[in-house]
Design an enzyme around this catalytic site. Sequence first.
Site, short mmCIF file in Angstrom:
data_model
loop_
_atom_site.label_atom_id
_atom_site.label_comp_id
_atom_site.label_asym_id
_atom_site.label_seq_id
_atom_site.Cartn_x
_atom_site.Cartn_y
_atom_site.Cartn_z
N SER A 1 33.92 44.93 43.60
CA SER A 1 33.97 43.54 44.18
C SER A 1 32.95 43.25 45.21
CB SER A 1 35.54 43.37 44.95
OG SER A 1 35.55 42.00 45.20
N ASP B 1 40.69 38.31 35.32
CA ASP B 1 40.06 38.30 36.66
C ASP B 1 39.41 36.88 36.76
OD1 ASP B 1 38.58 38.88 38.77
OD2 ASP B 1 38.01 40.95 38.15
N HIS C 1 41.65 42.14 39.03
CA HIS C 1 40.81 42.44 40.02
C HIS C 1 41.78 43.51 40.77
CE1 HIS C 1 37.22 41.38 42.23
NE2 HIS C 1 37.87 41.85 43.35
#
Length: 321
Positions: A167, A262, A292
């Site tokens: 991320s 996601d 995610h």
Amino acid sequence: MTAASPLDILDPEIATFVRQMMADAAAHPPREQVTPPEARAIAETVRRRWTEGGPVMADTTEHAIATRHGDVRIRIHRPAGVATPAPALIYLHGGGFVLFSLDTHDRLMREYASRARMVVIGVDYALAPEARFPRPPQEVVDVVRALHARAAEFGIDPARIALGGDSAGGNLTVSACLTFRDAGEAPVAAMVLNYGGFSMELVTPSVARFGGGNFLLTTHMMLWFLMHYVSDPDQRFDPRLRVLDADLAGLPPAWMVITDCDPLYDENIEMRDRLIAAGVSVDAKVYPGTVHSFLEAVSIARVAGEALDDTARWLNATLAR
């Protein structure tokens, strides 16, 4: 007849992970109703069950690395039986530049160390809004430079250092490698990009489809993270933040773990394609039925273990070259 659930499209074990994560989070106030430090404390509590267990390291140590912004803590995991100097993965945790820590990602780092048979070094970079852009990427750059220069001291091979993260950590990885390329430096031999945030874009089909609240990362969370990270809205377009639009030529080889359910799916596919177009060696895999943060579900989800093993094999092959 049982009504269909939005989670029916997920891998069943990942759906269990999502339900448990959302149930644990529901016991606390929404993050927009608390301060960032309070939100971090909640995140540590909610993530704790997923950091327990996992591989046991032969040695785990912490050190302070001097940077232009002061000392930054690192945590070094060394599995048993790894010869010195060892290959190393410097890992940058996610959390939207605002949340998470070395502790929330400790099991993930130990999994990489064990599966890839290499040293894994976590970086406790400063978090926003106390440390806004560009401080975190500058800290990462300084830490990587120091680890490369002091490789013998830490028992790692300076020619076999990978940099990676999930991320926000994926964003910081590309940002740092852009800085090294522009400075004519090459301390990083490979990049690991786990469902990275590369564009800061809130208007994409995958954001619209998966950002509504059923799949952990939400559009509102992305906005909350960005609001705390930038001090000027125009910073969203800085190529060290919106790395998707940077000149990507000359970056190290990349491995990309892409989640199909996601909000960041579209920008990950676009990053893959832009890296390839820029001449960067890229291997990427989309993991069906995942969300995610799914790597954190390794204790219950076989697909998370599959992704970790795929990454370990790629690291071993790439750093061997």
